[in-house]
Enzyme design. Structure first.
Site, PDB file in Angstrom:
ATOM      1  N   GLY A   1    -101.036  15.575  31.150  1.00  0.00           N
ATOM      2  CA  GLY A   1    -101.308  15.393  32.043  1.00  0.00           C
ATOM      3  C   GLY A   1    -100.140  14.877  33.166  1.00  0.00           C
ATOM      4  O   GLY A   1     -99.885  13.802  33.098  1.00  0.00           O
ATOM      5  N   HIS A   2     -99.732  15.854  33.826  1.00  0.00           N
ATOM      6  CA  HIS A   2     -98.510  15.311  34.774  1.00  0.00           C
ATOM      7  C   HIS A   2     -98.704  15.057  36.148  1.00  0.00           C
ATOM      8  O   HIS A   2     -99.311  15.806  36.827  1.00  0.00           O
ATOM      9  CB  HIS A   2     -97.347  16.481  34.554  1.00  0.00           C
TER      10      HIS A   2
ATOM     11  N   GLN B   1     -95.646  15.036  26.394  1.00  0.00           N
ATOM     12  CA  GLN B   1     -96.043  13.896  25.599  1.00  0.00           C
ATOM     13  C   GLN B   1     -94.519  13.310  25.442  1.00  0.00           C
ATOM     14  O   GLN B   1     -93.915  13.362  26.389  1.00  0.00           O
ATOM     15  CB  GLN B   1     -96.355  14.568  24.147  1.00  0.00           C
TER      16      GLN B   1
HETATM   17  P1  IMP Z   1    -103.646  15.326  20.612  1.00  0.00           P
HETATM   18  O1  IMP Z   1    -102.238  15.699  21.360  1.00  0.00           O
HETATM   19  O2  IMP Z   1    -104.904  15.270  21.522  1.00  0.00           O
HETATM   20  O3  IMP Z   1    -104.053  15.642  19.202  1.00  0.00           O
HETATM   21  O4  IMP Z   1    -103.352  13.560  20.499  1.00  0.00           O
HETATM   22  C1  IMP Z   1    -102.671  12.995  19.374  1.00  0.00           C
HETATM   23  C2  IMP Z   1    -101.885  11.699  20.213  1.00  0.00           C
HETATM   24  O5  IMP Z   1    -101.076  11.915  21.006  1.00  0.00           O
HETATM   25  C3  IMP Z   1    -103.039  10.656  20.785  1.00  0.00           C
HETATM   26  O6  IMP Z   1    -102.466   9.467  20.450  1.00  0.00           O
HETATM   27  C4  IMP Z   1    -103.006  10.969  21.999  1.00  0.00           C
HETATM   28  O7  IMP Z   1    -103.472   9.802  23.092  1.00  0.00           O
HETATM   29  C5  IMP Z   1    -101.598  11.310  22.416  1.00  0.00           C
HETATM   30  N1  IMP Z   1    -101.297  12.239  23.447  1.00  0.00           N
HETATM   31  C6  IMP Z   1    -101.206  13.497  23.490  1.00  0.00           C
HETATM   32  N2  IMP Z   1    -101.154  14.022  24.635  1.00  0.00           N
HETATM   33  C7  IMP Z   1    -100.393  12.765  25.358  1.00  0.00           C
HETATM   34  C8  IMP Z   1     -99.821  12.763  26.550  1.00  0.00           C
HETATM   35  O8  IMP Z   1     -99.661  13.948  27.526  1.00  0.00           O
HETATM   36  N3  IMP Z   1     -99.570  11.468  26.908  1.00  0.00           N
HETATM   37  C9  IMP Z   1     -99.675  10.531  25.956  1.00  0.00           C
HETATM   38  N4  IMP Z   1    -100.343  10.678  25.080  1.00  0.00           N
HETATM   39  C10 IMP Z   1    -100.705  11.622  24.568  1.00  0.00           C
END
Ligand code: IMP
Length: 420
Positions: free
Chosen positions: A39-40, A220
């Site tokens: 989410g940018h 991420q």
């Molecule tokens: P997933 O990517 O939805 O599988 O989530 C795995 C982990 O990565 C979780 O702790 C999420 O909160 C974290 N995560 C995934 N995408 C983001 C991001 O864009 N910002 C911060 N944390 C993220």
């Protein structure tokens, strides 16, 4: 010069703003890993816009925006995002999507939720189906954007997968998803995306050979990398520098400079170790001041002081050339600011960020305290004009990580950025 912009923490470092600030100088902006878990946040003409899949370069005229094949794509979400951005009067004519990018299907999201609810270790995923879609890629059964164009082909590829996962979903007492409930919508999205779809590996290599400047937009953060992060509390892609090459098909020399983004403090969403985490009133204060609520899920983010041991690790494993510090203005009213300089374990101090959870759950952070500058810095335009105490804080960080801080963000707007 081709530039890679990476988050150095657990995501949400303010990459959207940093990339938007830097993107004006580039011919091409590329997303190469992750999916709509990202989410940018960008402020466009004073309005807050959150991009999940579209590269942040979409706001810059004449920039080619590319979603490369390392990204897992939910085509319904992508079409929605394209339509929304078009309604704002922003052109998407220069958007190119890899026809070889894996597709997230409805059962992936269902599986993400089921796995989260049944796992003995909860990851706290974004529940967007990212992990299960990457699992299918590694399992050599993924469906790709190119499969969305032909109904028979799509059906033939998806039906066996849908049947396979339906059994699994039923075994967890879940409600299976019928392929008929989504096939038409997926095929429509395929028709919509057709004019944007290309082999981005060739396109990117051609642009690279022509000498076009390329900005690689990481999603991420480094500490969420599936190989180098705090496993199992990670995402399912390579958020580190290596993800650029597997995700785009460009050669390693295509990345000429790496800028790492770090907040002036630390946040994390989801579960997992966080040595500098704050709790109760202290965390509430920082969370409110920094508006630390997830841009994808709305979840309150966990917050803590800047962890220099972790930052140095991220800089080291990615060959970071310079750092972009974001949200420094959030400290304007703080009496005291802290950073962690060492970890203590078994009575001894070190500066090692071993990402294993057993280690990180055991270490005790050693803090260094700084006095707050107690005035607003949000209109400061140059490093020299910052208060002495602010400059000292930044200089301490660069000395510690042995890497210059090149940019400092002091507010949400593009102009509120100090370029040293
Ligand atoms: P997933 O990517 O939805 O599988 O989530 C795995 C982990 O990565 C979780 O702790 C999420 O909160 C974290 N995560 C995934 N995408 C983001 C991001 O864009 N910002 C911060 N944390 C993220």
């Amino acid at each position: 010069m081709n530039l890679l912009v990476l988050g150095l923490q657990w995501g949400d470092e303010g990459k959207g703003k940093a990339i938007d600030f830097l993107a004006g100088n580039f011919n091409v902006v590329v997303r190469y890993q992750g999916g709509h878990n990202a989410g940018h946040t960008i402020y466009y003409k004073g309005k807050k816009v959150i991009l999940h899949l579209l590269p942040s370069g979409i706001f810059t005229n004449n920039t080619i925006s590319i979603i490369a094949q390392g990204v897992v794509i939910n085509p319904i979400q992508l079409v929605k995002e394209i339509k929304n951005i078009s309604l704002m009067g922003i052109s998407t004519d220069k958007l190119i999507v890899s026809m070889n990018a894996p597709v997230i299907l409805p059962f992936h999201q269902k599986l993400d939720i089921i796995f989260e609810n049944s796992r003995y270790l909860k990851i706290g995923t974004t529940k967007r189906g990212i992990g299960p879609a990457y699992e299918d890629l590694v399992g050599r059964r993924a469906v790709f954007i190119r499969d969305l164009i032909d109904k028979d082909k799509f059906y033939k590829r998806v039906k066996p997968l849908n049947d396979y996962y339906s059994k699994l979903i039923r075994s967890y007492d879940g409600e299976e998803v019928s392929i008929n409930s989504y096939i038409d919508e997926y095929l429509e999205s395929g028709v919509f995306l057709k004019k944007h779809s290309k082999n981005t590996t060739y396109l990117l290599n051609e642009l690279y050979m022509e000498g076009k400047s390329i900005l690689f937009e990481g999603a991420q953060g480094v500490l969420l990398d599936v190989n180098q992060g705090t496993y199992p509390y990670v995402t399912s892609s390579n958020t580190c520098v290596g993800g650029v090459f597997t995700g785009t098909g460009l050669p390693h020399k295509a990345v000429e400079k790496v800028i790492g983004i770090s907040k002036a403090y630390t946040t994390r969403v989801g579960e997992g170790p966080f040595p500098t985490e704050l709790f109760e009133e202290e965390s509430d204060f920082l969370r409110e001041k920094g508006n630390e609520f997830g841009s994808t899920t709305g979840r309150p983010r966990r917050v803590g002081w800047l962890d220099l041991v972790a930052l140095k690790y991220s800089v080291m494993i990615n060959g970071v050339n310079s750092v972009f510090v974001t949200k420094l203005d959030i400290f304007d009213e703080f009496d005291e600011i802290k950073v962690v300089t060492d970890y203590e374990i078994n009575g001894e101090q070190n500066q090692i960020f071993d990402p294993s959870i057993d280690y990180l759950n055991e270490v005790e952070p050693v803090f260094k305290s700084f006095p707050g500058w107690k005035k607003s810095i949000c209109n400061v335009k140059t490093f020299d004009d910052l208060p002495e105490k602010t400059k000292y804080y930044i200089k301490f960080i660069e000395n510690y990580i042995k890497t210059p801080v090149e940019y400092i963000s002091v507010g949400t707007q593009r102009e509120q950025t100090i370029n040293r």
